[in-house]
Scaffold this motif. Sequence first.
Motif, short mmCIF file in Angstrom:
data_model
loop_
_atom_site.label_atom_id
_atom_site.label_comp_id
_atom_site.label_asym_id
_atom_site.label_seq_id
_atom_site.Cartn_x
_atom_site.Cartn_y
_atom_site.Cartn_z
N GLY A 81 0.83 -1.20 0.00
CA GLY A 81 0.00 0.00 0.00
C GLY A 81 0.86 1.25 0.00
O GLY A 81 2.02 1.22 0.44
N TRP A 82 0.28 2.34 -0.49
CA TRP A 82 1.00 3.60 -0.61
C TRP A 82 0.13 4.75 -0.14
O TRP A 82 -1.10 4.71 -0.24
CB TRP A 82 1.42 3.85 -2.06
CG TRP A 82 2.45 2.88 -2.56
CD1 TRP A 82 2.22 1.64 -3.08
CD2 TRP A 82 3.87 3.05 -2.54
NE1 TRP A 82 3.41 1.03 -3.41
CE2 TRP A 82 4.44 1.87 -3.08
CE3 TRP A 82 4.71 4.08 -2.13
CZ2 TRP A 82 5.81 1.71 -3.23
CZ3 TRP A 82 6.08 3.92 -2.28
CH2 TRP A 82 6.63 2.74 -2.82
N VAL A 83 0.79 5.78 0.36
CA VAL A 83 0.15 7.06 0.63
C VAL A 83 0.70 8.08 -0.35
O VAL A 83 1.91 8.12 -0.58
CB VAL A 83 0.44 7.55 2.07
CG1 VAL A 83 -0.26 8.89 2.33
CG2 VAL A 83 0.01 6.52 3.09
N GLU A 84 -0.17 8.86 -0.95
CA GLU A 84 0.23 10.01 -1.75
C GLU A 84 -0.25 11.26 -1.02
O GLU A 84 -1.43 11.35 -0.65
CB GLU A 84 -0.35 9.93 -3.15
CG GLU A 84 0.23 8.77 -3.96
CD GLU A 84 -0.22 8.77 -5.41
OE1 GLU A 84 0.44 8.10 -6.23
OE2 GLU A 84 -1.24 9.44 -5.73
N VAL A 85 0.65 12.21 -0.82
CA VAL A 85 0.32 13.39 -0.03
C VAL A 85 0.91 14.62 -0.68
O VAL A 85 1.98 14.57 -1.31
CB VAL A 85 0.83 13.24 1.42
CG1 VAL A 85 2.35 13.09 1.48
CG2 VAL A 85 0.37 14.39 2.30
N ALA A 86 0.20 15.74 -0.56
CA ALA A 86 0.67 17.02 -1.11
C ALA A 86 0.04 18.15 -0.31
O ALA A 86 -0.98 17.97 0.37
CB ALA A 86 0.30 17.15 -2.57
N GLU A 87 0.65 19.31 -0.39
CA GLU A 87 0.04 20.48 0.22
C GLU A 87 -1.21 20.85 -0.57
O GLU A 87 -1.20 20.84 -1.81
CB GLU A 87 1.04 21.64 0.24
CG GLU A 87 0.57 22.83 1.04
CD GLU A 87 1.65 23.88 1.24
OE1 GLU A 87 1.29 25.07 1.39
OE2 GLU A 87 2.86 23.51 1.22
N ALA A 88 -2.29 21.15 0.13
CA ALA A 88 -3.56 21.46 -0.53
C ALA A 88 -3.45 22.77 -1.32
O ALA A 88 -2.78 23.71 -0.91
CB ALA A 88 -4.67 21.57 0.51
N THR A 89 -4.12 22.80 -2.47
CA THR A 89 -4.15 23.98 -3.32
C THR A 89 -5.60 24.36 -3.61
O THR A 89 -6.53 23.58 -3.34
CB THR A 89 -3.40 23.73 -4.64
OG1 THR A 89 -4.01 22.60 -5.30
CG2 THR A 89 -1.93 23.45 -4.39
N HIS A 90 -5.79 25.54 -4.22
CA HIS A 90 -7.15 26.00 -4.52
C HIS A 90 -7.78 25.19 -5.65
O HIS A 90 -9.02 25.15 -5.76
CB HIS A 90 -7.13 27.48 -4.89
CG HIS A 90 -6.66 28.36 -3.77
ND1 HIS A 90 -7.33 28.48 -2.57
CD2 HIS A 90 -5.56 29.16 -3.66
CE1 HIS A 90 -6.69 29.32 -1.78
NE2 HIS A 90 -5.61 29.75 -2.41
N GLY A 91 -6.97 24.59 -6.48
CA GLY A 91 -7.47 23.77 -7.57
C GLY A 91 -6.76 22.43 -7.60
O GLY A 91 -6.11 22.04 -6.62
N PRO A 92 -6.83 21.71 -8.72
CA PRO A 92 -6.26 20.37 -8.78
C PRO A 92 -4.75 20.32 -9.01
O PRO A 92 -4.19 19.24 -9.16
CB PRO A 92 -7.00 19.75 -9.97
CG PRO A 92 -7.30 20.91 -10.86
CD PRO A 92 -7.59 22.06 -9.95
N GLU A 93 -4.09 21.48 -9.00
CA GLU A 93 -2.67 21.49 -9.32
C GLU A 93 -1.81 20.79 -8.28
O GLU A 93 -0.64 20.48 -8.54
CB GLU A 93 -2.17 22.93 -9.53
CG GLU A 93 -2.29 23.84 -8.32
CD GLU A 93 -3.60 24.59 -8.26
OE1 GLU A 93 -3.64 25.64 -7.59
OE2 GLU A 93 -4.60 24.14 -8.88
#
Length: 449
Positions: A81-93
């Motif tokens: 299993g994997w986690v994908e994580v990113a800082e939230a943005t106003h759109g899908p970028e």
Amino acid sequence: MRYTLFLVLFSLILTSRAQPGSPFLDKNDPEYARKMALRMGMDVKLLFPSAVPDRLILNLTENPLSSVAVNWRTDTTKTSGWVEVAEATHGPEFINNVRKIQASTEQLKVSVADEPDVIANYHAALINELEAGTKYVYRVGEGEHWSEWIQFEMPDENKSLSFLYFGDAQNDVKSMWSRVIREAYKTMPEIDFMLHAGDLINRHNRDIEWGEWFHAGSFIHASIPSVMTPGNHEYKNVVLSPQWRPQFNLPLNGPKGLEETCYQINYPNLKLISLDAEQIDESETLRKAQLHWLDSILQNDPRQWTAITLHYPFYSTNPSRDNAELREYFKPIVDKHQVDIVLQGHDHAYGRGMISNVASGSQVVSESSGTMYVVSVSGPKMYEVSDDPWMFRKAGNTQLFQIITIEGDMLNYEAYTASGELYDAFQLQKQKGKPNRLLNKIPDFSERH
């Protein structure tokens, strides 16, 4: 005639074997477990895993400003299993800046008498290198099967810290506890974590009950970190639920032998401690280990506030219960280090108050002792509530949730009924060199019995 009757009966038996409600299910059928569950009226969507992640939950770590832990479940076809994580943005970028973290995976088979076996792979990961006060998105899965993207926000050390506190959920969790956690979230969605004071379910290893608990919290479990201390119903014959450690991901910084049941979490202004009440009650060795550990971690602690959660109450709301040994061993430590608040369950009623005595059976109300003891219940199972004088406010036959906010030298506490009505409130104010100052703010609402 007899031959014809025999053929008819034989045909009916063969036909019935293929029906989920049949008493003649074939144990060699790959769908045996699912058909058995259907025959028993179980919700197979909650019971059995698939390739798509379910039972997602965030847990607090020992470093709650820079990391969170995440767990989920799949069927056994998903061996990683994997986690994908990113800082939230106003759109899908945000999708262009994803960081991948591999999870650890373990398989668990749970067998309960007269119920279908449940076999699942449990996945656990640590999402680290996070920044305080920042909002993130994450999803979990592998290959073609992923959860939705879920947002969570890290606490900001320069702002207030808020959390929800729930007493026992335990019974009728899907049908009657779900409204409580959802009403709590609606009342105060901007919280930093949720605290569960034991007896999350009724039978420690019954997977359908765990499925109902996860269903009741749904996306709330996946977007707001939780901490939980085990109750007696998470144990059987002093053996912890087999699901506890695979499905949760709690700190490992407590005494040896009490991994993920006795631990501490340190915010800049709050030390939160979970004690394993069942092992205090049942094991002299583990009681002593927790006693020495608790004393040691409270020595010279710089944090302004200290909260302890455990399942068994120091002071009971039930007229037929009294945890005298718990007080004898642990209340001197609570008093010595001036613990601010103790959050408990078990008694299926509500009560809170301050007690001046140490380790005796008497219960003397004191607004100058500094430590507030709270007992609460969030599920529908109810016990009689006593008239013991230690309680400033009490309630019977009432499902509640509590919101606690810490800001500077003030702790604000509010208890709400399942219908969202404020039932109890108080503030604790720090006073240099003195016990906390209590400001009762009990609403004009008659006590429920």
